[in-house]
Design a protein around this motif. Structure first.
Motif, short mmCIF file in Angstrom:
data_model
loop_
_atom_site.label_atom_id
_atom_site.label_comp_id
_atom_site.label_asym_id
_atom_site.label_seq_id
_atom_site.Cartn_x
_atom_site.Cartn_y
_atom_site.Cartn_z
N LEU A 373 -54.31 22.98 -16.69
CA LEU A 373 -55.60 23.39 -17.43
C LEU A 373 -55.92 24.81 -16.85
N GLU A 374 -55.72 25.08 -15.60
CA GLU A 374 -56.02 26.31 -14.98
C GLU A 374 -55.13 27.44 -15.44
N ASN A 375 -53.82 26.88 -15.63
CA ASN A 375 -52.76 27.93 -16.09
C ASN A 375 -53.15 28.29 -17.32
N ALA A 376 -53.39 27.30 -18.28
CA ALA A 376 -53.79 27.66 -19.54
C ALA A 376 -54.61 28.37 -19.88
N GLN A 377 -55.91 28.08 -19.24
CA GLN A 377 -57.00 28.91 -19.24
C GLN A 377 -56.83 30.49 -18.66
N ASP A 378 -55.94 30.61 -17.80
CA ASP A 378 -55.56 32.12 -17.39
C ASP A 378 -54.79 32.89 -18.35
N TYR A 379 -53.94 31.98 -19.02
CA TYR A 379 -53.10 32.80 -20.37
C TYR A 379 -54.16 32.86 -21.49
N PHE A 380 -55.14 31.95 -21.95
CA PHE A 380 -56.21 32.34 -22.92
C PHE A 380 -56.91 33.53 -22.52
N ARG A 381 -57.49 33.44 -21.29
CA ARG A 381 -58.28 34.60 -20.77
C ARG A 381 -57.32 36.00 -21.14
N ARG A 382 -56.03 36.02 -20.75
CA ARG A 382 -55.27 37.08 -20.74
C ARG A 382 -55.19 37.43 -22.19
N TYR A 383 -54.99 36.50 -23.19
CA TYR A 383 -54.95 36.51 -24.48
C TYR A 383 -56.20 37.36 -25.12
N GLU A 384 -57.50 36.78 -24.71
CA GLU A 384 -58.63 37.62 -25.27
C GLU A 384 -58.87 38.82 -25.02
N LYS A 385 -58.43 39.24 -23.40
CA LYS A 385 -58.36 40.51 -23.00
C LYS A 385 -57.64 41.33 -23.91
N ALA A 386 -56.26 41.13 -24.12
CA ALA A 386 -55.46 41.91 -24.70
C ALA A 386 -55.76 42.02 -26.24
N LYS A 387 -56.54 40.99 -26.87
CA LYS A 387 -56.98 40.86 -28.13
C LYS A 387 -57.99 41.96 -28.32
N SER A 388 -58.79 42.04 -27.34
CA SER A 388 -59.91 42.91 -27.48
C SER A 388 -59.47 44.30 -27.19
N ALA A 389 -58.41 44.73 -26.36
CA ALA A 389 -57.96 45.78 -26.11
C ALA A 389 -57.16 46.36 -27.35
N ALA A 390 -56.56 45.38 -28.08
CA ALA A 390 -55.80 45.87 -29.16
C ALA A 390 -56.92 46.43 -30.33
N ALA A 391 -58.16 45.78 -30.17
CA ALA A 391 -59.15 46.13 -31.20
C ALA A 391 -59.82 47.37 -31.01
N ALA A 392 -59.96 47.45 -29.55
CA ALA A 392 -60.86 48.63 -29.19
C ALA A 392 -60.20 50.00 -28.95
N LEU A 393 -58.73 49.72 -28.16
CA LEU A 393 -58.14 50.84 -27.81
C LEU A 393 -57.74 52.05 -28.73
N PRO A 394 -57.08 51.53 -30.00
CA PRO A 394 -56.94 52.56 -30.92
C PRO A 394 -57.98 53.60 -31.16
N ALA A 395 -59.20 52.93 -31.33
CA ALA A 395 -60.32 53.65 -31.69
C ALA A 395 -60.63 54.67 -30.34
N LEU A 396 -60.46 54.40 -29.41
CA LEU A 396 -60.71 55.01 -28.18
C LEU A 396 -59.64 56.27 -28.04
N ILE A 397 -58.62 55.85 -28.27
CA ILE A 397 -57.28 56.85 -28.54
C ILE A 397 -57.52 58.19 -29.43
N THR A 400 -60.39 60.15 -28.45
CA THR A 400 -60.17 61.24 -27.29
C THR A 400 -59.03 62.06 -27.89
N LYS A 401 -58.21 61.82 -28.74
CA LYS A 401 -57.29 62.79 -29.48
C LYS A 401 -58.18 63.50 -30.22
N LEU A 402 -59.37 63.30 -30.75
CA LEU A 402 -60.19 64.13 -31.38
C LEU A 402 -60.86 65.22 -30.67
N GLU A 403 -61.42 64.67 -29.52
CA GLU A 403 -61.86 65.64 -28.46
C GLU A 403 -60.98 66.60 -27.81
#
Length: 569
Positions: A373-397, A400-403
């Protein structure tokens, strides 16, 4: 390109004829080692530039108005404003055979002497009263020179007198013979014997005399005929002793190499109308954009540092982006662990299973010290973090390019800045956007300069924004929806707007305005620049970007050669 004794004598004559008796109307701190004086004499306003540069000191009248290149005046500049501004130049003189000029200036506070010492490595500019130094540009303490201090509140000690050298007007052929005979080696060049033995004999003057005598400026003393050398010496020096100056510039392969007040034959020589004109022709103008080269350096350094930080930020953000398929793999790994958790044994380090019955077998790494269960939760946490990055990082990039693009525009603004307020515009924007290090900057007085307004030969009003704030004003405050908008493609530069007054705007006018837009861009020095143009209604400000940053559509393009705004009038 140093100024020798005779060149300074010619300057003394020129300045005595032009500015002696004139009133000092303004003192200008042109750069850290140069002072300018605005002098009104004989109903003419003239500008005198005095530089104490260690390698290339100079003094001459400037063809163009001198402008302040320092934000804070030098101490000498402040004293000149206090004691000299408003005074009259009583006399310009050169001590015999010295490479310095003295200006005697009378003001309501008394009589002062401004001394310009024009010797390389020992150049200086000093203000004296009653023989005491009030201040100078290059302070020389006891560690540098124990016998001749150049410090405030110290007595001025002139350069030591020249002794043991021949007066050029009395040199005989026998003196020349003795000079040649004094060569210690057969390989000694004649041109090295003349300076140091004859007053006023500079290396340039010696080379010219030897060339006229032997056909080679590097001729050896053993190969030089004394009679021919004396004849050449007499031909060159006689007009100089009579103060019959012929100023000009000596060049090698079209590159200025020397300033002279006599014709040169051993290199190419072009005669000038005045000695000031020759000096300025050699060193270049000290007005306009180049006058602020030193002032721009710390601003350019801030821009370079900001650019490096933004580029590093983009690299870091890109590293945080999940790779293709990574999101799906993390989610599938967590779900597989949950599906097979009861089949996993304690300490198991991997799971091999099919997520899709028709798909390949997947290998899922497990932490053997953790429960399924802990292993599964670790993968789901990494999934949520990567999902958030995929949503937010392109806009931040993208942000930054605009700046980064805006910083490139600020660099273009700085390059084109021709006065302190325009440099200050760049500093203030860097400060506002958090890119200026150190204390908060106070705005320089004088207000912001507005965009350039041109009326074409056909009566069209054309606006040119020469920096980011002016671009903002031109496009989003002065322009109307139907006006034409032009900008060099893909590079920082000016927004140019042709005001639509109901008449048809010709292709020729668009081409000329495009040439101006190319001129006021980073590609000014290219022979061919692509410029986009569209209606102002299709130009939109970029939300969150710096002033003047815009996007546009429905554009057409034209290739032009950059030209300044004079093409329009």
């Amino acid at each position: 390109m140093n100024l020798d004794t005779f060149t300074i004598s010619a300057l003394a004559d020129e300045l005595s004829a032009t500015i002696a008796g004139g009133r000092v109307q303004d003192v200008i701190d042109v750069d850290s080692l140069g002072i300018g004086l605005e002098i009104y004499a004989n109903r003419v306003r003239r500008y005198l530039y005095l530089s104490a540069h260690a390698l290339h000191p100079r003094l001459h009248l400037s063809d163009a108005k001198l402008r302040r290149g320092l934000q804070r005046p030098t101490q000498l500049g402040l004293l000149l404003r206090r004691y000299v501004e408003g005074g009259r130049i009583l006399r310009v003189q050169q001590p015999a055979w010295e490479r310095l000029l003295e200006f005697e200036i009378g003001s309501q506070d008394g009589t002062f002497r401004l001394v310009a010492e024009l010797m390389p490595r020992r150049a200086n500019l000093l203000l004296l009263r009653d023989g005491m130094i009030l201040d100078c540009l290059n302070r020389v303490g006891p560690k540098e020179n124990r016998y001749r201090l150049s410090l405030p509140n110290h007595e001025y000690v002139p350069p030591p007198p020249i002794r043991g050298q021949l007066d050029p007007s009395t040199v005989t052929e026998a003196d020349i013979q003795n000079l040649l005979a004094s060569a210690e080696k057969d390989s000694t060049q004649t041109r090295r014997l003349l300076p140091g033995h004859i007053l006023g004999m500079s290396p340039l003057l010696a080379r010219e005399i030897v060339f006229r005598a032997a056909g080679d400026p590097n001729a050896r003393a053993a190969d030089t005929d004394a009679s021919r050398l004396f004849a050449a010496f007499h031909a060159v020096v006689t007009p100089l002793m009579a103060r019959r100056w012929r100023p000009g510039i000596g060049s090698v392969h079209l590159v200025p190499e020397a300033i002279s007040v006599f014709p040169l034959t051993h290199i190419d020589w072009t005669e000038s109308d005045t000695i000031s004109q020759a000096i300025q022709g050699c060193f270049g103008a000290i007005t306009g954009v180049d006058a602020y080269k030193e002032a721009k350096k710390p601003v350019q350094a801030a821009i370079d540092k900001t650019r490096a930080k933004l580029r590093a930020k983009i690299v870091s953000l890109r590293r945080g982006l999940p790779e293709d398929g990574e999101l799906q793999s993390l989610k599938q790994a967590g779900e597989l662990i949950l599906a097979y958790q009861y089949n996993l044994s304690a300490g198991q380090s991997e799971l091999r299973a099919q997520y899709d019955p028709e798909g390949p077998e997947l290998l899922v790494s497990l932490n053997p010290n953790r429960s399924p269960l802990e292993n599964a939760q670790d993968y789901f946490r990494r999934y949520e973090k990567a999902k958030s990055a995929a949503a937010a990082l392109p806009a931040l990039i993208a942000e930054t390019k605009l700046e980064l693009d805006f910083v490139d525009q600020l660099e273009s603004d700085l390059t084109g800045a021709a006065n302190w307020p325009e440099i200050d515009e760049v500093i203030q924007i860097l400060d506002e956007r958090g890119h200026w290090q150190g204390a908060r900057r106070k705005r320089i007085g004088g207000g912001r300069q507005g965009p350039l307004r041109i009326v074409s030969r056909d009566g069209y009003v054309i606006w040119v924004g020469r920096n980011s704030r002016q671009n903002e004003k031109v496009t989003f405050k002065l322009a109307n929806a139907q006006d034409y908008w032009l900008h060099a493609r893909d590079v920082p530069g000016a927004h140019v707007v042709i005001r639509h007054d109901g008449r048809r705007i010709s292709p020729n006018l668009i081409a000329e305005a495009a040439a101006v837009a190319a001129w006021h861009s980073k590609r000014r020095h290219d022979s061919n620049v692509k410029v986009d143009y569209t209606r102002v209604k299709y130009v939109k400000a970029i939300k969150g970007a710096g002033p003047g940053m815009a996007t546009y559509r429905n554009e057409n393009s034209i290739n032009v050669q950059p030209r300044d705004e004079s093409i329009l009038t």
